[in-house]
Design an enzyme around this catalytic site. Structure first.
Site, PDB file in Angstrom:
ATOM      1  N   SER A 164      35.410  39.616  37.093  1.00 13.76           N
ATOM      2  CA  SER A 164      35.823  39.293  35.731  1.00 13.76           C
ATOM      3  C   SER A 164      34.766  38.472  35.015  1.00 13.76           C
ATOM      4  O   SER A 164      34.753  38.418  33.789  1.00 13.76           O
ATOM      5  CB  SER A 164      37.079  38.427  35.728  1.00 13.76           C
ATOM      6  OG  SER A 164      38.056  38.958  36.530  1.00 13.76           O
ATOM      7  N   HIS A 181      35.554  46.758  35.287  1.00 19.02           N
ATOM      8  CA  HIS A 181      36.509  45.657  35.179  1.00 19.02           C
ATOM      9  C   HIS A 181      37.896  46.128  34.765  1.00 19.02           C
ATOM     10  O   HIS A 181      38.129  46.442  33.602  1.00 19.02           O
ATOM     11  CB  HIS A 181      35.966  44.618  34.177  1.00 19.02           C
ATOM     12  CG  HIS A 181      36.822  43.403  34.040  1.00 19.02           C
ATOM     13  ND1 HIS A 181      37.041  42.770  32.843  1.00 19.02           N
ATOM     14  CD2 HIS A 181      37.531  42.703  34.963  1.00 19.02           C
ATOM     15  CE1 HIS A 181      37.840  41.730  33.036  1.00 19.02           C
ATOM     16  NE2 HIS A 181      38.151  41.670  34.305  1.00 19.02           N
ATOM     17  N   GLU A 229      36.732  47.947  31.463  1.00 18.54           N
ATOM     18  CA  GLU A 229      35.412  47.709  30.877  1.00 18.54           C
ATOM     19  C   GLU A 229      34.357  48.248  31.838  1.00 18.54           C
ATOM     20  O   GLU A 229      34.383  47.936  33.028  1.00 18.54           O
ATOM     21  CB  GLU A 229      35.194  46.205  30.647  1.00 18.54           C
ATOM     22  CG  GLU A 229      36.088  45.632  29.562  1.00 18.54           C
ATOM     23  CD  GLU A 229      35.874  44.127  29.347  1.00 18.54           C
ATOM     24  OE1 GLU A 229      35.718  43.731  28.185  1.00 18.54           O
ATOM     25  OE2 GLU A 229      35.870  43.366  30.335  1.00 18.54           O
ATOM     26  N   ASN A 249      37.309  39.162  27.257  1.00 15.81           N
ATOM     27  CA  ASN A 249      37.465  37.721  27.414  1.00 15.81           C
ATOM     28  C   ASN A 249      36.607  36.929  26.433  1.00 15.81           C
ATOM     29  O   ASN A 249      36.975  35.827  26.033  1.00 15.81           O
ATOM     30  CB  ASN A 249      37.222  37.301  28.863  1.00 15.81           C
ATOM     31  CG  ASN A 249      38.395  37.725  29.745  1.00 15.81           C
ATOM     32  OD1 ASN A 249      39.538  37.768  29.292  1.00 15.81           O
ATOM     33  ND2 ASN A 249      38.109  38.085  30.981  1.00 15.81           N
TER      34      ASN A 249
HETATM   35  P1  NAD Z   1      42.786  38.510  45.707  1.00 12.78           P
HETATM   36  O1  NAD Z   1      42.469  37.205  46.307  1.00 12.78           O
HETATM   37  O2  NAD Z   1      44.189  38.863  45.410  1.00 12.78           O
HETATM   38  O3  NAD Z   1      42.201  39.653  46.647  1.00 12.78           O
HETATM   39  C1  NAD Z   1      40.919  39.637  47.200  1.00 12.78           C
HETATM   40  C2  NAD Z   1      40.977  40.295  48.563  1.00 12.78           C
HETATM   41  O4  NAD Z   1      39.657  40.554  48.996  1.00 12.78           O
HETATM   42  C3  NAD Z   1      41.630  39.430  49.618  1.00 12.78           C
HETATM   43  O5  NAD Z   1      42.666  40.167  50.246  1.00 12.78           O
HETATM   44  C4  NAD Z   1      40.505  39.142  50.587  1.00 12.78           C
HETATM   45  O6  NAD Z   1      40.920  39.048  51.948  1.00 12.78           O
HETATM   46  C5  NAD Z   1      39.628  40.346  50.394  1.00 12.78           C
HETATM   47  N1  NAD Z   1      38.248  40.184  50.853  1.00 12.78           N
HETATM   48  C6  NAD Z   1      37.527  39.082  51.077  1.00 12.78           C
HETATM   49  N2  NAD Z   1      36.298  39.409  51.497  1.00 12.78           N
HETATM   50  C7  NAD Z   1      36.228  40.756  51.538  1.00 12.78           C
HETATM   51  C8  NAD Z   1      35.219  41.680  51.934  1.00 12.78           C
HETATM   52  N3  NAD Z   1      34.035  41.281  52.327  1.00 12.78           N
HETATM   53  N4  NAD Z   1      35.518  43.004  51.874  1.00 12.78           N
HETATM   54  C9  NAD Z   1      36.722  43.415  51.457  1.00 12.78           C
HETATM   55  N5  NAD Z   1      37.710  42.578  51.079  1.00 12.78           N
HETATM   56  C10 NAD Z   1      37.461  41.255  51.131  1.00 12.78           C
HETATM   57  O7  NAD Z   1      41.879  38.594  44.377  1.00 12.78           O
HETATM   58  P2  NAD Z   1      42.083  39.553  43.118  1.00 12.78           P
HETATM   59  O8  NAD Z   1      42.906  38.871  42.111  1.00 12.78           O
HETATM   60  O9  NAD Z   1      42.455  40.896  43.589  1.00 12.78           O
HETATM   61  O10 NAD Z   1      40.608  39.603  42.522  1.00 12.78           O
HETATM   62  C11 NAD Z   1      39.585  40.397  43.093  1.00 12.78           C
HETATM   63  C12 NAD Z   1      38.457  40.554  42.119  1.00 12.78           C
HETATM   64  O11 NAD Z   1      38.956  41.134  40.921  1.00 12.78           O
HETATM   65  C13 NAD Z   1      37.772  39.274  41.692  1.00 12.78           C
HETATM   66  O12 NAD Z   1      36.419  39.520  41.497  1.00 12.78           O
HETATM   67  C14 NAD Z   1      38.452  38.944  40.378  1.00 12.78           C
HETATM   68  O13 NAD Z   1      37.642  38.173  39.532  1.00 12.78           O
HETATM   69  C15 NAD Z   1      38.634  40.324  39.805  1.00 12.78           C
HETATM   70  N6  NAD Z   1      39.688  40.455  38.808  1.00 12.78           N
HETATM   71  C16 NAD Z   1      40.875  39.816  38.956  1.00 12.78           C
HETATM   72  C17 NAD Z   1      41.870  39.966  37.999  1.00 12.78           C
HETATM   73  C18 NAD Z   1      43.187  39.289  38.128  1.00 12.78           C
HETATM   74  O14 NAD Z   1      43.871  39.101  37.127  1.00 12.78           O
HETATM   75  N7  NAD Z   1      43.614  38.903  39.324  1.00 12.78           N
HETATM   76  C19 NAD Z   1      41.648  40.799  36.895  1.00 12.78           C
HETATM   77  C20 NAD Z   1      40.430  41.484  36.795  1.00 12.78           C
HETATM   78  C21 NAD Z   1      39.467  41.298  37.763  1.00 12.78           C
END
Ligand code: NAD
Length: 651
Positions: free
Chosen positions: A122, A143, A155, A194
């Site tokens: 993000s 994104h 995005e 954002n």
């Molecule tokens: P999350 O913590 O729910 O999930 C992340 C997962 O990745 C975890 O289960 C973790 O164990 C796993 N992980 C860690 N290391 C890893 C690896 N080497 N290989 C594979 N998996 C691995 O986080 P999230 O909310 O899903 O966010 C993930 C990404 O998406 C981030 O970069 C975040 O900025 C982005 N994002 C989040 C949102 C949101 O609203 N939550 C929206 C858009 C983008």
């Protein structure tokens, strides 16, 4: 890599985003491997997908058997196995630069040569993530918004080295999974959505901090007067006040005192039970319509527009991409560029200058691009040109809420394009349809179809948020429905999904209606203390029996397509598979039919419906006489004798 070469997708991370992205790609037909670092985590993600698919299936939003979708998903813990035959990898691991670089370094080693390596980050720099690989031209930002299953926007972000080929394949991949992509051509902090959303909360924070308005007043004004789905403080509470706080801090920006106080007190929003509002001891948001009458909403919107203008000026995104992004990604009632064109860019600029003079802070400094537009006289819709062209100066009018195409043989297809509001009618949409119908040369048109974007709705009603701030008696919605009803060519509504309220009235203003079996029809207005206001009561009672029409209007309940067909409200209710075919068959006759005869038939049938039989017969006789003298009639007769298809020219 071309989008057609993508068949195997690997998603890294089975968390919030990872499992949702996996689900969306699998629904679209891709084989997806979902990888997380522990078996338990992948299992949790897998179960979440199963649960969600079940829900979607119950709601009829996924047609395929959920098990068949699940069959396309593999889970994996070993990274190399997970990615060794991937065409596209989408990384959705935690938001830490070092971790992402490590992952991308590994991907460079384990993935096939041509694979596209995408990150769902993000806020981190795609350019920097790409430095961990030897193929930065194949690294791209993808994104998604949370939750991916529901949110339509993605995005597609260029890093400094990303090739057009990679970005284009990514863009097309996003389309292929039924989402709407926008290009972000440089990986600026916050990307598009954002960045533009930033001032919404920020300026609101400054206004409250300096005592210009209260929290409730600002929220009330933005929601009830300006049509945003949530107020800035309400939104802050929902997303977490600390999130926006850290983003500002990291970008080296000042933080409004009201935000700082909440962070210091640990009141971070809904997740801690308390933020700007109290969710534990209180009842959550407490603002009400009418509270924000004196709030200077332009202060907030001018800053939003300024941010958008900066992105356009720096070639990060187009006005269209920004508007699409804000509508789909942030739920804005209309794009900020479109809204600015209505406000007047000179008005927006003047507000920024006034604020800049008063506070001398860079956050109010008008962007170069905004100044240039105003200096060139491109101050918005009234001037014929602003961010968009309104056909005033040179180009064609840009439509923000509809898409349209006119084929060689005269089929004008109009698509209501507000999927984020289930294609609800708002003033812009109605104005744009009227403008299109009035400015397209009718001689080039043989028939018109209306349909909705997406597969959930034809149109779910009239967008009440769009009417915010406008007194009811100022609205003339009838012109729109009249223009459609009286259009001198046959019109057909292609209905797939909800057909309610104003959308239902649009369908009734068309001559013919074909619907998929899952579609639903209704007039929910009565539940809002209203009645249909776009001709619905009158058209329904002329089309249906008295009792049926009144049932629809009085009860406000929906009826199925099957019942609508039985009642004679629509021409056909057909299965999804038969839908296109059925529409085609109708259109063959409408587009290939004798234009003058069709026009006359429509005219006398519509006019005769509202008159007594003698007057109606008189109209018919006149039209009949007139048609006897046409070349089309001669052609029709000749073709009949020669046993061939007639070629009508409308003469
Ligand atoms: P999350 O913590 O729910 O999930 C992340 C997962 O990745 C975890 O289960 C973790 O164990 C796993 N992980 C860690 N290391 C890893 C690896 N080497 N290989 C594979 N998996 C691995 O986080 P999230 O909310 O899903 O966010 C993930 C990404 O998406 C981030 O970069 C975040 O900025 C982005 N994002 C989040 C949102 C949101 O609203 N939550 C929206 C858009 C983008």
């Amino acid at each position: 890599m071309n989008v057609d070469d993508i068949s195997r997708v690997t998603v890294l991370g089975a968390g919030n985003m990872g499992h949702g992205i996996t689900e969306v790609a699998a629904i679209a037909g891709y084989h997806v491997t979902m990888r997380d670092i522990e078996q338990e985590l992948v299992d949790d993600g897998y179960e979440s997908i199963e649960w969600s698919l079940q829900k979607l299936s119950e709601k009829g939003l996924v047609e395929e058997d959920p098990d068949a979708v699940m069959d396309r998903i593999d889970t994996e813990v070993d990274l190399e196995t997970a990615v060794s035959d991937a065409d596209l990898v989408i990384e959705a691991a935690p938001e830490q630069m070092e971790l992402k670089k490590e992952i991308f370094g590994d991907l460079d080693e384990f993935t096939p040569e041509g694979a596209i390596l995408a990150s769902n980050t993000s806020s981190l720099s795609i350019t920097e993530i790409a430095t961990a690989t030897e193929r930065p031209e194949q690294v791209v930002g993808m994104h998604f918004f949370n939750p991916p299953v529901k949110m339509d926007l993605v995005e597609v972000i260029y890093g400094a080295e990303t090739s057009d080929e990679t970005a284009e394949a990514t863009y097309e991949f996003v389309e292929s999974i039924g989402k709407t992509p926008i290009y972000v051509r440089k990986d600026v902090n916050g990307f598009v959505v954002n960045s533009v959303l930033g001032p919404f909360g920020d300026e609101a924070g400054w206004m409250v901090s300096e005592g210009a308005a209260t929290i409730e007043e600002v929220d009330a004004a933005m929601v009830h007067r300006r049509g945003y789905p949530m107020g800035p403080f309400e939104l802050g509470d929902l997303t977490g006040i600390d999130i926006g706080y850290h983003v500002r801090k990291e970008a080296g920006k000042d933080v409004p005192p009201v935000v700082q106080e909440k962070v210091d007190a640990g009141d971070l929003g809904q997740k801690t039970g308390k933020g700007y509002y109290d969710y534990e001891d209180g009842e959550g948001t407490t603002y009400e319509a009418g509270q924000g009458e004196d709030v200077d909403t332009l202060r907030i919107e001018a800053r939003i527009v300024n941010e958008a203008a900066k992105l356009i000026g720096n070639d990060v995104a187009t006005a269209e991409a920004i508007d699409t992004g804000m509508r789909l990604g942030a739920g804005f009632p209309e794009g900020p560029c479109r809204r600015a064109d209505k406000l007047g860019l000179d008005t927006v600029l003047a507000k920024l200058e006034e604020l800049y003079d008063e506070y001398g802070h860079e956050r109010y400094e008008p962007s170069e691009h905004l100044r240039e537009l105003v200096e060139a006289g491109h101050t918005g819709e009234d001037a014929g040109k602003g961010f968009y062209d309104y056909g005033g100066s040179d180009g064609e009018r840009h439509y923000a809420t509809i898409e349209h195409s006119l084929s060689e043989d005269g089929l004008l297809e109009i698509t209501l394009d507000r999927p984020e509001r289930l294609n609800a009618l708002n003033q812009d949409l109605m104005d744009e349809v009227v403008h299109l119908l009035e400015t397209t040369d009718v001689d080039d048109v043989r028939a018109v179809t209306f349909e909705g974007t997406g597969d959930r709705a034809f149109s779910a009603g009239a967008d009440i948020t769009g009417f915010a701030g406008i007194a009811p008696h100022e609205k003339d919605v009838t012109e729109f429905f009249r223009t459609v009803a009286e259009y001198p060519r046959p019109t057909l509504a292609k209905i797939d999904g909800f057909c309610l309220g104003g959308g239902h009235e649009l369908a009734l203003a068309c001559d013919l209606r074909i619907a998929t079996e899952g579609s639903e029809f209704g007039f929910p207005e009565i539940n809002l203390g209203l009645i249909p206001g776009g001709g619905g009561t009158q058209r329904a009672i002329r089309m249906l029996s008295d009792a049926r029409a009144k049932e629809l209007v009085f009860r406000g309940e929906r009826i199925s397509a099957e019942r609508a067909e039985e009642w004679g409200l629509i021409n056909r209710a057909v299965s999804d598979e038969e839908f296109d075919e059925t529409v085609e068959a109708f259109l063959d006759d409408l587009v290939g039919g004798a234009p003058i005869a069709l026009r006359k038939a429509k005219q006398v049938m519509n006019a005769g419906r509202d008159q007594d039989i003698d007057a109606g017969l008189e109209l018919e006789a006149q039209a009949f006489g007139l048609l006897l003298g046409t070349e089309d009639m001669q052609e029709g007769a000749a073709a009949f004798m020669e046993d061939r298809e007639a070629e009508f020219e409308g003469k």
